[in-house]
Design a protein around this motif. Structure first.
Motif, PDB file in Angstrom:
ATOM      1  N   SER A 222       9.730   1.385   3.963  1.00 52.72           N
ATOM      2  CA  SER A 222       8.837   1.225   2.819  1.00 52.72           C
ATOM      3  C   SER A 222       7.515   1.963   2.964  1.00 52.72           C
ATOM      4  N   ASP A 223       7.382   2.784   4.002  1.00 55.72           N
ATOM      5  CA  ASP A 223       6.190   3.625   4.133  1.00 55.72           C
ATOM      6  C   ASP A 223       6.547   5.098   4.298  1.00 55.72           C
ATOM      7  N   ASP A 224       7.833   5.431   4.210  1.00 56.36           N
ATOM      8  CA  ASP A 224       8.287   6.819   4.312  1.00 56.36           C
ATOM      9  C   ASP A 224       8.753   7.316   2.948  1.00 56.36           C
ATOM     10  N   VAL A 225       8.975   8.613   2.830  1.00 50.87           N
ATOM     11  CA  VAL A 225       9.386   9.179   1.539  1.00 50.87           C
ATOM     12  C   VAL A 225      10.478  10.224   1.737  1.00 50.87           C
TER      13      VAL A 225
ATOM     14  N   GLY B 131       0.778  -1.229   0.000  1.00 49.21           N
ATOM     15  CA  GLY B 131       0.000   0.000   0.000  1.00 49.21           C
ATOM     16  C   GLY B 131       0.812   1.282   0.000  1.00 49.21           C
ATOM     17  N   THR B 132       2.101   1.198   0.347  1.00 51.10           N
ATOM     18  CA  THR B 132       2.909   2.411   0.492  1.00 51.10           C
ATOM     19  C   THR B 132       4.232   2.390  -0.270  1.00 51.10           C
ATOM     20  N   ILE B 133       4.708   1.209  -0.652  1.00 52.75           N
ATOM     21  CA  ILE B 133       6.082   1.109  -1.146  1.00 52.75           C
ATOM     22  C   ILE B 133       6.290   1.809  -2.484  1.00 52.75           C
ATOM     23  N   LYS B 134       5.248   1.927  -3.294  1.00 49.44           N
ATOM     24  CA  LYS B 134       5.406   2.640  -4.566  1.00 49.44           C
ATOM     25  C   LYS B 134       5.831   4.085  -4.319  1.00 49.44           C
ATOM     26  N   GLU B 135       5.168   4.726  -3.374  1.00 47.61           N
ATOM     27  CA  GLU B 135       5.489   6.124  -3.062  1.00 47.61           C
ATOM     28  C   GLU B 135       6.918   6.242  -2.540  1.00 47.61           C
ATOM     29  N   SER B 136       7.337   5.264  -1.735  1.00 49.32           N
ATOM     30  CA  SER B 136       8.695   5.285  -1.184  1.00 49.32           C
ATOM     31  C   SER B 136       9.735   5.116  -2.284  1.00 49.32           C
ATOM     32  N   ILE B 137       9.536   4.139  -3.173  1.00 45.35           N
ATOM     33  CA  ILE B 137      10.489   3.907  -4.259  1.00 45.35           C
ATOM     34  C   ILE B 137      10.510   5.092  -5.214  1.00 45.35           C
TER      35      ILE B 137
ATOM     36  N   TYR C  16       9.637  -2.612 -10.653  1.00 48.28           N
ATOM     37  CA  TYR C  16      10.587  -1.498 -10.656  1.00 48.28           C
ATOM     38  C   TYR C  16      11.982  -1.976 -11.052  1.00 48.28           C
ATOM     39  N   ALA C  17      12.393  -3.134 -10.515  1.00 47.96           N
ATOM     40  CA  ALA C  17      13.743  -3.645 -10.771  1.00 47.96           C
ATOM     41  C   ALA C  17      13.957  -3.967 -12.248  1.00 47.96           C
ATOM     42  N   LYS C  18      12.916  -4.397 -12.917  1.00 45.57           N
ATOM     43  CA  LYS C  18      13.018  -4.706 -14.349  1.00 45.57           C
ATOM     44  C   LYS C  18      13.243  -3.443 -15.175  1.00 45.57           C
ATOM     45  N   LYS C  19      12.742  -2.324 -14.695  1.00 41.79           N
ATOM     46  CA  LYS C  19      12.840  -1.061 -15.425  1.00 41.79           C
ATOM     47  C   LYS C  19      14.086  -0.260 -15.056  1.00 41.79           C
ATOM     48  N   ASP C  20      14.611  -0.464 -13.852  1.00 41.66           N
ATOM     49  CA  ASP C  20      15.739   0.333 -13.364  1.00 41.66           C
ATOM     50  C   ASP C  20      16.744  -0.596 -12.688  1.00 41.66           C
ATOM     51  N   ALA C  21      17.915  -0.748 -13.291  1.00 35.52           N
ATOM     52  CA  ALA C  21      18.938  -1.675 -12.781  1.00 35.52           C
ATOM     53  C   ALA C  21      19.493  -1.248 -11.428  1.00 35.52           C
ATOM     54  N   ARG C  22      19.246  -0.010 -11.030  1.00 35.16           N
ATOM     55  CA  ARG C  22      19.724   0.454  -9.731  1.00 35.16           C
ATOM     56  C   ARG C  22      18.892  -0.110  -8.575  1.00 35.16           C
TER      57      ARG C  22
ATOM     58  N   PHE D 251      20.174  13.582  -7.207  1.00 30.19           N
ATOM     59  CA  PHE D 251      21.433  12.841  -7.248  1.00 30.19           C
ATOM     60  C   PHE D 251      21.111  11.433  -7.723  1.00 30.19           C
ATOM     61  N   VAL D 252      21.786  10.979  -8.770  1.00 31.48           N
ATOM     62  CA  VAL D 252      21.357   9.746  -9.439  1.00 31.48           C
ATOM     63  C   VAL D 252      22.276   8.548  -9.222  1.00 31.48           C
ATOM     64  N   ASP D 253      23.418   8.730  -8.562  1.00 33.37           N
ATOM     65  CA  ASP D 253      24.371   7.634  -8.407  1.00 33.37           C
ATOM     66  C   ASP D 253      24.057   6.855  -7.128  1.00 33.37           C
ATOM     67  N   TRP D 254      23.039   6.028  -7.183  1.00 35.27           N
ATOM     68  CA  TRP D 254      22.592   5.273  -6.023  1.00 35.27           C
ATOM     69  C   TRP D 254      22.168   3.862  -6.428  1.00 35.27           C
ATOM     70  N   GLU D 255      22.085   2.990  -5.448  1.00 34.80           N
ATOM     71  CA  GLU D 255      21.444   1.691  -5.600  1.00 34.80           C
ATOM     72  C   GLU D 255      20.424   1.558  -4.487  1.00 34.80           C
ATOM     73  N   LEU D 256      19.273   1.003  -4.812  1.00 30.43           N
ATOM     74  CA  LEU D 256      18.223   0.792  -3.821  1.00 30.43           C
ATOM     75  C   LEU D 256      18.080  -0.706  -3.580  1.00 30.43           C
ATOM     76  N   LEU D 257      18.359  -1.133  -2.358  1.00 31.83           N
ATOM     77  CA  LEU D 257      18.244  -2.537  -1.985  1.00 31.83           C
ATOM     78  C   LEU D 257      16.968  -2.716  -1.170  1.00 31.83           C
ATOM     79  N   VAL D 258      15.962  -3.314  -1.793  1.00 33.15           N
ATOM     80  CA  VAL D 258      14.702  -3.595  -1.106  1.00 33.15           C
ATOM     81  C   VAL D 258      14.759  -5.022  -0.589  1.00 33.15           C
ATOM     82  N   ILE D 259      14.646  -5.186   0.705  1.00 35.09           N
ATOM     83  CA  ILE D 259      14.719  -6.513   1.311  1.00 35.09           C
ATOM     84  C   ILE D 259      13.315  -6.956   1.671  1.00 35.09           C
TER      85      ILE D 259
END
Length: 251
Positions: free
Chosen positions: A92-95, A15-21, A52-58, A29-37
């Motif tokens: 996953s519920d914050d932004v 219910g919230t993770i889309k907004e967080s991602i 999201y992972a299929k669309k963005d390799a980061r 700043f674009v030089d990042w990796e997002l690790l969702v566990i």
């Protein structure tokens, strides 16, 4: 600028993770990796993150091998897998606001700064308008001694430099984020504030951290068990912590 590894534990967060991602993807700043566990979610969390992972390799999806109901475990799995110099955290519920990374990364140019953080705003689910009366502020510079009387760093804003302190992990204890910041500051480093609002913290109705009694007990345990202060020093720190809490409540 160094690569930033962003650690995001997720359990039934559809219910919230889309907004967080999206708030990470929107960073200036674009030089990042997002690790969702993914912590054994039974809803559509895994499907959403995979999209999201299929669309963005980061963006990378990891999984816990078991669910123990505590965020320290998936966060530590993320820290172990991280390849960035800077470790940052977002639940996953914050932004984040778009300038969060840009405004904080420059603070690490000071060789004594191992932690960077910022102000943040509290909001409730369904609340879209900015509520400036709920902005949480902290001092510009935090040292180990000044941090002893309550956690001044919001976990969703804090990040640390592994080049200076190595990888630091969460403990299986209440206020685990507070313990992490103290363990870094105890090495002689400082935490620097961007003095800007860079994140929004969602206040859940059944939030564990909203239980004031548990929070007070956790703080006492930090003084006695983690920092190993004697009873007199623990009582002194705890009394200041309580007074600050009352004054904060009365504002």
């Amino acid at each position: 600028m160094a690569l930033v590894s962003i650690i995001m534990p997720a359990h039934n967060a559809a219910g919230t993770i889309k907004e967080s991602i999206d708030s990470v993807v929107s960073q200036t700043f674009v030089d990042w990796e997002l690790l969702v566990i993914n912590d054994n979610s039974t809803d559509k969390t895994e499907m959403i993150v995979s999209g999201y992972a299929k669309k963005d390799a980061r963006i990378k999806l990891l999984h816990t091998d078991k669910s123990i109901g505590k965020p320290f475990y998936p966060r530590n799995l993320g820290i172990k897998a991280a390849v960035g110099r800077i470790i940052a955290f977002l639940d996953s519920d914050d932004v984040w606001l778009p300038t969060k990374l840009d405004h904080q990364l420059s603070l690490f140019e000071n060789e004594d700064t191992a932690i960077a953080f910022s102000y943040y705003e509290k909001f409730s689910s369904g609340q879209t308008n900015t509520n400036k009366n709920r902005i949480i502020k902290s001092p510009e510079t935090i040292t180990f001694n000044s941090a002893l009387y309550g956690n001044p760093i919001g976990n969703l804003t804090g990040m640390y430099d592994t080049q200076k302190v190595g990888k630091v992990f969460y403990e299986d204890a209440g206020h685990e984020d507070y313990i992490l910041w103290l363990s870094i500051l105890k090495k002689g480093f400082v935490a620097k504030n961007s003095n800007t609002v860079e994140a929004r913290y969602r206040v859940a109705e059944k939030s564990v951290s909203s239980n004031k009694g548990k929070a007070a007990a956790w703080t006492w345990n930090i003084y006695r068990k983690t920092l190993k202060f004697n009873v007199i020093k623990s009582a002194f720190c705890y009394s200041i912590y309580m007074v600050k809490g009352v004054l904060k409540y009365l504002k």
